[in-house]
Design a protein around this motif. Structure first.
Motif, PDB file in Angstrom:
ATOM      1  N   VAL A  11       0.837  -1.205   0.000  1.00  0.00           N
ATOM      2  CA  VAL A  11       0.000   0.000   0.000  1.00  0.00           C
ATOM      3  C   VAL A  11       0.867   1.248   0.000  1.00  0.00           C
ATOM      4  CG1 VAL A  11      -1.660   1.339   1.353  1.00  0.00           C
ATOM      5  CG2 VAL A  11      -1.950  -1.136   1.127  1.00  0.00           C
ATOM      6  N   ASP A  12       1.910   1.246   0.847  1.00  0.00           N
ATOM      7  CA  ASP A  12       2.810   2.401   0.897  1.00  0.00           C
ATOM      8  C   ASP A  12       3.497   2.642  -0.447  1.00  0.00           C
ATOM      9  OD1 ASP A  12       2.157   2.848   3.503  1.00  0.00           O
ATOM     10  OD2 ASP A  12       3.979   1.983   4.358  1.00  0.00           O
ATOM     11  N   GLU A  13       3.907   1.565  -1.111  1.00  0.00           N
ATOM     12  CA  GLU A  13       4.574   1.682  -2.407  1.00  0.00           C
ATOM     13  C   GLU A  13       3.622   2.255  -3.452  1.00  0.00           C
ATOM     14  OE1 GLU A  13       6.585  -1.146  -5.894  1.00  0.00           O
ATOM     15  OE2 GLU A  13       6.355  -1.942  -3.861  1.00  0.00           O
TER      16      GLU A  13
ATOM     17  N   ASN B  20       2.418   5.205  -7.303  1.00  0.00           N
ATOM     18  CA  ASN B  20       1.234   4.950  -8.125  1.00  0.00           C
ATOM     19  C   ASN B  20       1.373   3.676  -8.962  1.00  0.00           C
ATOM     20  OD1 ASN B  20      -1.403   5.702  -8.837  1.00  0.00           O
ATOM     21  ND2 ASN B  20      -0.691   6.488 -10.813  1.00  0.00           N
ATOM     22  N   GLU B  21       2.208   2.745  -8.475  1.00  0.00           N
ATOM     23  CA  GLU B  21       2.346   1.453  -9.129  1.00  0.00           C
ATOM     24  C   GLU B  21       2.909   0.436  -8.139  1.00  0.00           C
ATOM     25  OE1 GLU B  21       5.217   1.354 -12.274  1.00  0.00           O
ATOM     26  OE2 GLU B  21       6.591   2.726 -11.257  1.00  0.00           O
ATOM     27  N   PHE B  22       2.850  -0.827  -8.536  1.00  0.00           N
ATOM     28  CA  PHE B  22       3.454  -1.885  -7.728  1.00  0.00           C
ATOM     29  C   PHE B  22       4.376  -2.683  -8.629  1.00  0.00           C
ATOM     30  CE2 PHE B  22       3.336  -6.382  -6.324  1.00  0.00           C
ATOM     31  CZ  PHE B  22       4.024  -6.217  -5.120  1.00  0.00           C
TER      32      PHE B  22
ATOM     33  N   ASP C 178      10.554  -6.240  -8.517  1.00  0.00           N
ATOM     34  CA  ASP C 178      11.276  -5.724  -7.345  1.00  0.00           C
ATOM     35  C   ASP C 178      10.797  -6.412  -6.069  1.00  0.00           C
ATOM     36  OD1 ASP C 178      12.693  -4.054  -8.959  1.00  0.00           O
ATOM     37  OD2 ASP C 178      11.614  -2.227  -8.414  1.00  0.00           O
ATOM     38  N   PHE C 179       9.507  -6.662  -6.001  1.00  0.00           N
ATOM     39  CA  PHE C 179       8.932  -7.356  -4.843  1.00  0.00           C
ATOM     40  C   PHE C 179       9.512  -8.762  -4.730  1.00  0.00           C
ATOM     41  CE2 PHE C 179       5.579 -10.351  -3.447  1.00  0.00           C
ATOM     42  CZ  PHE C 179       5.459  -9.947  -2.121  1.00  0.00           C
TER      43      PHE C 179
ATOM     44  N   LYS D 217       3.307   3.618   6.814  1.00  0.00           N
ATOM     45  CA  LYS D 217       3.440   5.078   6.795  1.00  0.00           C
ATOM     46  C   LYS D 217       2.116   5.784   6.544  1.00  0.00           C
ATOM     47  CE  LYS D 217       8.229   5.052   5.080  1.00  0.00           C
ATOM     48  NZ  LYS D 217       9.130   5.482   3.974  1.00  0.00           N
ATOM     49  N   ASN D 218       1.199   5.094   5.869  1.00  0.00           N
ATOM     50  CA  ASN D 218      -0.058   5.731   5.459  1.00  0.00           C
ATOM     51  C   ASN D 218      -1.243   4.985   6.058  1.00  0.00           C
ATOM     52  OD1 ASN D 218       0.982   7.674   3.172  1.00  0.00           O
ATOM     53  ND2 ASN D 218       2.027   5.722   2.871  1.00  0.00           N
ATOM     54  N   HIS D 219      -2.187   5.700   6.618  1.00  0.00           N
ATOM     55  CA  HIS D 219      -3.311   5.095   7.314  1.00  0.00           C
ATOM     56  C   HIS D 219      -4.627   5.621   6.767  1.00  0.00           C
ATOM     57  CE1 HIS D 219       0.129   4.727   9.956  1.00  0.00           C
ATOM     58  NE2 HIS D 219       0.107   6.020  10.205  1.00  0.00           N
TER      59      HIS D 219
END
Length: 609
Positions: A50-52, A57-59, A63-64, A227-229
């Motif tokens: 979600v943070d990424e 604006n992509e996943f 890299d994952f 980091k984001n909620h």
């Protein structure tokens, strides 16, 4: 960004797993530590996804996968190479089929390999050294599938976002729904799949039935993030305080420890809700830690907790094979202590030095900076030596252990005797009732479990006029059925030897008394007391032996052939075994037959029932 107090969640999972493996009979439900790890992995991975997505604006799927590869694969390879030289200190049986075990571990298919080979942590014979890597297989399968799902959802979210619904909100919403559906599906698959099973390993090991903890963690990670909620989480954070957050963590921890004592691997309740409860408690502990992080900005996490959390994965990798080896070289408690110390040392070297260097980074450890250029030749030399050793161990590993061979041979003799007995019983039943022989046959009827089955060939040749009916995993209630069947068919001989007890269930006393009471008059009963090198006074097998001795004092027709006492005086015959079976060793065969013959000799001077 490192969230404080998450280390305590990882340590909780590690404590549960270690205590289960080290003290399996006392901490029967510690296997839920794996569910704690699974839940935490699902939470952390999804929160980072979600943070990424919010940031870029992509996943990025590749890299994952690259990050997951460097975190999981190198430590696994290192642990396999390091552990194998230690197998020279135990019996050669412990590397039986080791090549297949290693192939399964390194290909992340151990879970299905163990299902196919009927493996389990509770294996009563020679345990697989890498059975614990089943969880890595399930975890890797989750990463592969969940990564693809997140990649697709990211594409969809960017394409179908609207003015009312941002791409981030859509990404979160779709992932939440998908993870919820998968969690429910996996829970139901386990609950339904467990119905009618006696051995629950297939539903425990399967990636399909045991993936729900990951998805429970996913749902939590989507809500709280790193980091984001979402706004709801921010409101909850503002509404609670440090004591409440601490309370959530403490209560969840205590509940998980309680489940570790209460749950059992062979209970249907475990698979029809028990592990779901454990995963939810793990989620609650994670949530409490997340809240506590926000409410303790000026408090640092203890360094010991950070250290143990860092090495927890590698400790998990090392602990099981080390424990299997050390527990057959020393007492169980000492083996647990030595295993823990050695595993932590090896894990620290792996995590802080080898893994960063292998990934192309510099390593900071004990005030020194280590680089690949500094460690290149020592690492390559040791790796080459260990790899050569791996090849030697695999090449010379037996395909069948001595114990398996003795059980296989015993099973053949058993099948032949059963055919003969069935043939005789049919002929006897075909005779007119007035010509059927109702007298008790002379000789010895031996009813035993896998220990008896393993020495069956020698026993049959050295216990005169005996018939043997032995089978692995036989409990006292099953022995009772065998005795009653022989009694009803008039094939039960005058001397009845019961060699049962190693697999004693909680109802051992009831079943033993049932056998004593329903034995027909005219027979003499001999109990061969069970022996387990690792048993303590609290084990059912030990209690069963105590009961049998008490019965011999109370009833004149009962005699004890004290295998428990005799075997304890000859630990050499169990060196390198599971502590119950003597793996087809001639000295064990001789001692077992001698103890039984001594019991029969004593029974001759006693009256029949």
């Amino acid at each position: 960004m490192r969230i404080k107090w998450f280390s305590l969640v990882r340590i909780t999972g590690l404590i549960l797993v270690l205590t289960y493996h080290f003290f399996q009979t006392k901490f029967t439900g510690g296997f839920i530590g794996v569910d704690v790890f699974f839940t935490f992995s699902g939470f952390l991975i999804t929160a980072l996804m979600v943070d990424e997505f919010i940031k870029t604006n992509e996943f990025k799927l590749l890299d994952f996968y690259r990050r997951r590869f460097y975190r999981i694969v190198p430590p696994l390879f290192i642990s396999v190479l390091v552990v194998l030289p230690l197998t020279y200190f135990v019996d050669h049986d412990f590397v039986t089929g080791i090549g297949k075990q290693i192939a399964a571990a390194l290909s992340f298919t151990t879970n299905y390999f163990e299902i196919a080979t009927s493996g389990s942590y509770e294996n009563k014979f020679i345990p697989h050294l890498f059975v614990h890597t089943w969880s890595l297989a399930v975890e890797m399968h989750f990463y592969i599938i969940w990564g693809i799902i997140a990649f697709i959802v990211a594409k969809v979210s960017r394409h179908y976002r609207t003015d009312e619904l941002s791409g981030v909100a859509l990404f979160r919403s779709i992932l939440f729904v998908v993870s919820g559906i998968l969690a429910i599906g996996s829970c139901l698959a386990m609950a339904i799949g467990a119905m009618g099973l006696k051995d629950f390993s297939p539903v425990y090991f399967s990636s399909v039935t045991h993936s729900f903890p990951f998805f429970i963690g996913c749902m939590l990670g989507i809500v709280t993030g790193i980091k984001n909620h979402i706004p709801t989480y921010k409101r909850i954070t503002a509404a609670v305080n440090q004591p409440i957050a601490t309370g959530i963590m403490v209560i969840s921890f205590l509940a998980l420890i309680s489940l570790g004592y209460w749950m059992k691997f062979d209970s249907i309740v475990t698979y029809q809700g028990g592990m779901v409860v454990a995963s939810l408690l793990a989620g609650a502990m994670i949530y409490g830690a997340r809240l506590l992080h926000d409410h303790t900005p000026n408090i640092n996490e203890p360094r010991w907790a950070t250290f143990l959390a860092d090495v927890s994965y590698s400790v998990y990798l090392y602990h099981w094979p080390l424990y299997v080896i050390f527990s057959h070289m020393m007492s169980n408690t000492l083996a647990a202590i030595v295993t823990t110390i050695v595993a932590i040392i090896l894990s620290a070297i792996s995590y802080y030095i080898l893994e960063p260097v292998i990934a192309g980074k510099s390593a900071q450890f004990l005030g020194h900076t280590w680089t690949w250029r500094q460690l290149q030749w020592p690492v390559l030399a040791v790796a080459a030596a260990l790899t050569i050793n791996l090849g030697v161990v695999v090449k010379h590993a037996p395909t069948v252990s001595l114990l398996e061979e003795s059980l296989w041979v015993g099973g053949i003799y058993q099948d032949i005797d059963k055919l003969t007995a069935t043939h005789d019983a049919i002929l006897a039943a075909a005779k007119p009732r007035d010509k059927q022989n109702k007298e008790i046959p002379a000789g010895v009827s031996i009813i035993g479990d896998s220990v008896t089955l393993g020495t069956r060939a020698y026993l049959g040749a050295n216990v005169p006029d005996s018939s043997i009916d032995a089978e692995g995993d036989r409990t006292m209630n099953l022995a009772y059925q065998v005795m009653m069947n022989q009694q009803q068919s008039h094939t039960l001989r005058q001397y009845v030897v019961i060699c049962i007890g190693t697999n004693s269930l909680d109802d051992y006393a009831v079943q033993t008394m049932k056998l004593v009471n329903d034995l027909a008059p005219g027979h003499k009963l001999i109990f061969m007391t069970p022996y387990n090198q690792h048993a303590t006074a609290s084990w059912n097998s030990t209690k069963s032996a105590v009961l049998e001795r008490q019965l011999a004092e109370k009833y004149k027709f009962i005699t004890v052939a004290d295998w428990d006492k005799a075997a304890a005086q000859h630990p050499e015959i169990f060196q390198g075994t599971d502590g119950v079976h003597f793996a087809g060793r001639h000295a064990g065969d001789v001692l077992y037959a001698d103890v039984m013959n001594q019991g029969l000799k004593e029974a001759k001077d006693k009256p029949a029932k």
